[in-house]
Design an enzyme around this catalytic site. Structure first.
Site, PDB file in Angstrom:
ATOM      1  N   TYR A 143      -2.015   3.012  23.354  1.00  7.72           N
ATOM      2  CA  TYR A 143      -3.042   2.845  22.323  1.00  7.72           C
ATOM      3  C   TYR A 143      -2.427   3.159  20.972  1.00  7.72           C
ATOM      4  O   TYR A 143      -1.737   4.166  20.814  1.00  7.72           O
ATOM      5  CB  TYR A 143      -4.208   3.798  22.595  1.00  7.72           C
ATOM      6  N   ASP A 238       5.173   5.825  18.039  1.00 13.17           N
ATOM      7  CA  ASP A 238       3.822   6.246  17.657  1.00 13.17           C
ATOM      8  C   ASP A 238       3.653   7.681  18.156  1.00 13.17           C
ATOM      9  O   ASP A 238       3.376   7.915  19.333  1.00 13.17           O
ATOM     10  CB  ASP A 238       2.777   5.312  18.264  1.00 13.17           C
ATOM     11  N   LYS A 266      -3.635  13.136  14.027  1.00 15.39           N
ATOM     12  CA  LYS A 266      -4.085  14.283  14.831  1.00 15.39           C
ATOM     13  C   LYS A 266      -3.521  15.615  14.304  1.00 15.39           C
ATOM     14  O   LYS A 266      -4.014  16.126  13.317  1.00 15.39           O
ATOM     15  CB  LYS A 266      -3.792  14.015  16.309  1.00 15.39           C
TER      16      LYS A 266
END
Ligand SMILES: *Cc1c(COP(=O)(O)O)cnc(C)c1O
Length: 430
Positions: A143, A238, A266
């Site tokens: 994702y 990522d 995050k």
């Protein structure tokens, strides 16, 4: 457990928010329950609107490396807020943040944005601008946020929903997104053969954590490094989850492999909405106002957001041992959950990398999307409900990580394992 207040909030929310939430996984649909509305977090604990207290393993989906509401972060934010919430002009905090983030990660140059999605959009645009190529290779089950071009075999909420793609994404937008198989370097090599001189970048979660935690096999990341270099494409890590979680320098440091571009999110925001992308200086010099790749943000580098992120990254900088501590806690948890599953006779396989782990309802470890989706999600839903009843707040989906933080004590971990023993015993004959 009283849930009346959460229930009535969810009823109100359902009238004015799609599905009652602002991000799909929070709706608890894949576990068939109604969500709990959370009013506060402290250390390893969350408290819901009915006053129920949970040991939390979602950690705001990763950011809370030192636990919820850490005083050092909160007090820094409180001081910054007194000076105003944002200026739309450069502020000293952005410089402090960029200096610290580049020093911890070893990248040359970084650009702040407001989410992981934005970070990935920026990194891909830079990779395309730099290589003057259009195609991007991603992996099934990884994702990379909700931008149109990345909603191809994405994990997490989409995986849970069983919807491979999203409506509303024109086929033309994903025509340049090629999908390879995680942990299968040959599938990447094959795409390069089929698309000579056309692939700008390979983007990967160095530890896949959005189809549950799927570790990279030995040599897989190095193979991606070699293949992309040989074909003149960039390698994008990522690190929205792994960044600052596996090590100060994220997966790059943990696995000893340098990507050309890296995305963060995050943890970098300390709980506030922050993302970032960066990497090699010669590549990042493509970004406006230096170069021809346009990317901007009204609230990017917001001082309050920078303060929260900076406070947390400073704690990492002062306390490098935090990684040994959370990894040890996560290992205790993984071992305990595996033992609990054995004693309950449940077919559960625990995958762990550092402080990231997933208890898969699978008889053997998941190595890619195809193996991960075989998980028994009905059993997971029952396990989730059993754990929630016992005061343990897990991700409301099989295909997410558990995030262990420095606030999780051995007592928390042992209480979690004991709850798992009971919860798994209740479903082993289902
Ligand atoms: C969460 C996540 C994103 C998207 O970040 P948002 O802040 O939710 O936009 C991108 N990549 C990975 C690996 C993620 O886990």
């Amino acid at each position: 457990m009283n849930t009346a207040t959460s229930k009535s909030l969810f009823a109100r929310a359902g009238r004015v928010l799609p599905g009652g939430v602002n991000s799909p996984v929070r709706a608890f649909r894949s576990v068939g329950l109604d969500p709990r509305f959370i009013v506060s977090g402290n250390g390893s604990r969350l408290t819901d609107a009915d006053g129920n207290v949970f040991i939390d393993y979602v950690s705001s989906w990763g950011p809370m490396l030192f636990g919820h509401n850490h005083p050092a972060v909160r007090e820094a934010v409180e001081r910054t807020v007194r000076d105003g919430l944002g200026f739309g002009a450069p502020s000293p905090l952005e410089v402090d943040m960029a200096e610290l983030a580049t020093r911890l990660t070893g990248i040359d140059v970084i650009r702040m944005v407001n989410s992981g999605t934005e970070a990935v959009m920026g990194a891909i645009r830079v990779a395309r601008g730099f290589t003057k190529r259009n195609k991007v290779v991603k992996f099934a089950g990884c994702y990379h946020g909700h931008s149109d071009m990345m909603l191809v075999k994405a994990g997490s909420g989409l995986l849970t929903g069983g919807v491979p793609d999203s409506a509303g994404v024109p086929p033309g937008v994903t025509a340049d997104t090629l999908t390879a198989r995680y942990n299968d370097a040959d599938s990447v090599e094959a795409l390069f053969k089929e698309n000579p001189d056309a692939i700008a970048a390979v983007i990967v979660e160095p530890v896949a954590a959005n189809m549950g935690v799927v570790p990279p096999k030995d040599g897989f990341l190095q193979a991606l490094r070699d293949i992309s270099q040989r074909h003149g494409a960039l390698l994008i890590f990522d690190e929205v989850i792994t960044g600052f979680r596996l090590a100060p320098g994220g997966a790059q440091e943990y696995f000893g492999i340098r990507a050309d571009l890296v995305t963060y999110g995050k943890i970098i925001g300390g709980g506030m909405p922050v993302g970032a992308y960066g990497g090699r200086r010669d590549i990042m010099e493509m970004v406006a106002p230096l170069g021809p790749v346009y990317q901007a943000g009204t609230l990017s580098g917001n001082p309050v957001a920078m303060t929260a992120g900076l406070a947390q990254l400073s704690m990492i900088d002062r306390d490098r041992d935090v990684y040994a501590r959370i990894d040890r806690a996560a290992a205790r948890l993984a071992d305990g959950l595996a033992a609990a599953a054995r004693s309950a006779g449940a077919a559960v396989t625990v995958s762990r990398v550092g402080s990231l782990l997933t208890a898969f309802f699978l008889p053997a470890p998941a190595v890619d999307y195809e193996s991960a989706v075989n998980s028994d999600t009905t059993a997971y839903a029952a396990y989730f409900a059993g754990m929630l009843d016992r005061g343990i707040y897990l991700a409301p989906s099989q295909f997410e990580a558990m995030f262990v933080s420095a606030a999780h004590s051995d007592e928390d971990i042992d209480a979690t394992v004991n709850a798992a023993k009971e919860a798994l015993a209740g479903i082993s004959h289902a």
